[in-house]
Scaffold this motif. Structure first.
Motif, short mmCIF file in Angstrom:
data_model
loop_
_atom_site.label_atom_id
_atom_site.label_comp_id
_atom_site.label_asym_id
_atom_site.label_seq_id
_atom_site.Cartn_x
_atom_site.Cartn_y
_atom_site.Cartn_z
N SER A 159 0.84 -1.21 0.00
CA SER A 159 0.00 0.00 0.00
C SER A 159 0.87 1.25 0.00
O SER A 159 2.09 1.20 0.16
CB SER A 159 -0.91 0.00 1.23
OG SER A 159 -0.12 -0.01 2.42
N ASP A 160 0.20 2.38 -0.17
CA ASP A 160 0.84 3.71 -0.13
C ASP A 160 1.98 3.83 -1.14
O ASP A 160 3.02 4.45 -0.88
CB ASP A 160 1.36 4.02 1.28
CG ASP A 160 0.25 4.01 2.32
OD1 ASP A 160 -0.86 4.46 2.00
OD2 ASP A 160 0.49 3.54 3.45
N VAL A 161 1.79 3.22 -2.30
CA VAL A 161 2.79 3.30 -3.36
C VAL A 161 2.52 4.56 -4.19
O VAL A 161 1.39 4.79 -4.63
CB VAL A 161 2.74 2.05 -4.26
CG1 VAL A 161 3.73 2.18 -5.42
CG2 VAL A 161 3.03 0.80 -3.44
N THR A 162 3.54 5.35 -4.40
CA THR A 162 3.38 6.55 -5.24
C THR A 162 3.75 6.19 -6.68
O THR A 162 4.78 5.57 -6.94
CB THR A 162 4.28 7.69 -4.75
OG1 THR A 162 5.65 7.29 -4.80
CG2 THR A 162 3.94 8.06 -3.30
N ARG A 163 2.89 6.61 -7.59
CA ARG A 163 3.08 6.27 -9.00
C ARG A 163 4.36 6.90 -9.57
O ARG A 163 5.01 6.32 -10.44
CB ARG A 163 1.86 6.70 -9.81
CG ARG A 163 1.74 6.06 -11.18
CD ARG A 163 0.37 6.31 -11.77
NE ARG A 163 -0.69 5.72 -10.96
CZ ARG A 163 -1.10 4.46 -11.09
NH1 ARG A 163 -0.53 3.66 -11.97
NH2 ARG A 163 -2.08 3.99 -10.33
N HIS A 168 6.12 1.12 -12.38
CA HIS A 168 5.88 -0.26 -12.82
C HIS A 168 5.11 -1.04 -11.77
O HIS A 168 4.18 -1.80 -12.09
CB HIS A 168 7.21 -0.95 -13.14
CG HIS A 168 7.98 -0.28 -14.23
ND1 HIS A 168 8.92 0.70 -13.97
CD2 HIS A 168 7.93 -0.41 -15.59
CE1 HIS A 168 9.43 1.13 -15.12
NE2 HIS A 168 8.84 0.47 -16.12
N LEU A 169 5.49 -0.85 -10.51
CA LEU A 169 4.76 -1.51 -9.43
C LEU A 169 3.33 -1.00 -9.37
O LEU A 169 2.38 -1.78 -9.18
CB LEU A 169 5.46 -1.26 -8.10
CG LEU A 169 4.78 -1.79 -6.84
CD1 LEU A 169 4.57 -3.30 -6.93
CD2 LEU A 169 5.57 -1.41 -5.60
N SER A 170 3.13 0.28 -9.58
CA SER A 170 1.78 0.84 -9.56
C SER A 170 0.92 0.24 -10.65
O SER A 170 -0.26 -0.08 -10.42
CB SER A 170 1.85 2.37 -9.74
OG SER A 170 2.51 2.97 -8.64
N ALA A 171 1.50 0.04 -11.84
CA ALA A 171 0.74 -0.56 -12.93
C ALA A 171 0.35 -1.99 -12.59
O ALA A 171 -0.77 -2.43 -12.89
CB ALA A 171 1.58 -0.53 -14.21
N LEU A 173 -0.07 -3.19 -9.53
CA LEU A 173 -1.07 -3.14 -8.47
C LEU A 173 -2.44 -2.75 -8.99
O LEU A 173 -3.46 -3.15 -8.44
CB LEU A 173 -0.62 -2.17 -7.37
CG LEU A 173 0.58 -2.62 -6.54
CD1 LEU A 173 1.02 -1.51 -5.60
CD2 LEU A 173 0.25 -3.89 -5.75
N ASP A 174 -2.47 -1.98 -10.07
CA ASP A 174 -3.75 -1.61 -10.67
C ASP A 174 -4.53 -2.84 -11.13
O ASP A 174 -5.77 -2.82 -11.16
CB ASP A 174 -3.54 -0.68 -11.87
CG ASP A 174 -3.11 0.72 -11.45
OD1 ASP A 174 -3.31 1.07 -10.27
OD2 ASP A 174 -2.57 1.45 -12.31
N ASP A 175 -3.81 -3.88 -11.50
CA ASP A 175 -4.44 -5.11 -11.98
C ASP A 175 -4.44 -6.21 -10.93
O ASP A 175 -4.64 -7.39 -11.26
CB ASP A 175 -3.71 -5.62 -13.23
CG ASP A 175 -4.17 -4.89 -14.49
OD1 ASP A 175 -5.21 -4.21 -14.41
OD2 ASP A 175 -3.49 -4.99 -15.53
N THR A 176 -4.22 -5.87 -9.67
CA THR A 176 -4.20 -6.85 -8.58
C THR A 176 -5.49 -6.73 -7.77
O THR A 176 -5.85 -5.62 -7.36
CB THR A 176 -2.99 -6.61 -7.66
OG1 THR A 176 -1.79 -6.74 -8.42
CG2 THR A 176 -2.97 -7.63 -6.52
N PRO A 177 -6.20 -7.83 -7.54
CA PRO A 177 -7.44 -7.76 -6.73
C PRO A 177 -7.16 -7.20 -5.35
O PRO A 177 -6.08 -7.41 -4.78
CB PRO A 177 -7.88 -9.23 -6.65
CG PRO A 177 -7.24 -9.90 -7.82
CD PRO A 177 -5.94 -9.20 -8.03
N THR A 178 -8.12 -6.51 -4.81
CA THR A 178 -7.98 -5.91 -3.47
C THR A 178 -8.89 -6.60 -2.46
O THR A 178 -9.25 -6.03 -1.44
CB THR A 178 -8.29 -4.41 -3.52
OG1 THR A 178 -9.61 -4.21 -4.06
CG2 THR A 178 -7.28 -3.67 -4.38
#
Length: 204
Positions: A159-163, A168-171, A173-178
């Motif tokens: 969590s709390d990842v800044t784009r 790359h990590l943010s991209a 995480l965008d496709d990772t279920p929450t």
């Protein structure tokens, strides 16, 4: 004073109580277990020799709670091994707090030996060498135990990842279920990768 109709303590109650303590505290001690069961610590030693036997009773209670596994070793080895892994994970997932205790204590119970015998026979029949069997079993178990703990982890683990700092990590995480699908997807992916890797290790 008349004796109670139901004994205050027996081995089944000790195993169940130990599982509850492990779930709540992530550890197990004789004094804590005695308090949970409402007896003096010395009373436990009328039924068990010590902590190792209590952990053995925890395994037995876990097996009784989850019932017999339904994996069929007559199926192709990949399918049978996958079914065993899923059954094993489901059993541990009911008591994740007990995983560190159950995973690090020696396996001396005959019913556990019988389970491993079935898996060993499955792998040997598939063509794996005798020296490969226990490393394969241990590798799969290590993955299963971690996956059982992941089931009770927060749905969002990163969590709390800044784009700007981690695009790359943010991209990803965008496709990772929450929700709980995160743990299920991780388990399915890892299990598929393990079985594919096992297949590559079969002697030619």
């Amino acid at each position: 004073m008349a004796r109670p109709r139901t004994p205050l303590l027996d081995r089944r109650r000790i195993g169940a109580g130990a599982l509850r303590i492990a779930d709540e505290q992530g550890a197990l001690s004789i004094p804590a277990l005695a308090r949970e069961l409402g007896v003096a610590p010395s009373a436990l030693y009328h039924h068990v020799s010590g902590r190792e036997e209590i952990i053995s009773l925890m395994r037995e209670e876990l097996a009784l709670e989850t019932g017999p596994d339904d994996w069929d070793p007559s199926r192709p080895w990949e399918q049978a091994l996958e079914a065993w892994a899923r059954s094993y994970r489901g059993a541990f997932a009911t008591h994740p707090g007990a995983v560190p205790l159950l995973a690090t204590a020696p396996l001396a119970e005959p019913f556990m030996h019988a389970m491993y015998e079935r898996v060993a026979e499955l792998l040997l029949t598939a063509g794996f060498g005798a020296g490969q069997v226990m490393p394969l079993i241990n590798a799969l178990e290590n993955f299963v135990l971690g996956s059982a703990l992941d089931l009770v982890a927060p749905p969002v683990m990163v969590s709390d990842v800044t784009r700007e700092a981690a695009p790359h990590l943010s991209a990803a995480l965008d496709d990772t279920p929450t929700d709980n699908r995160r743990a299920e997807l991780a388990f399915d992916t890892g299990l598929r990768a393990l079985l594919t890797g096992f297949r590559a290790l079969l002697p030619r």
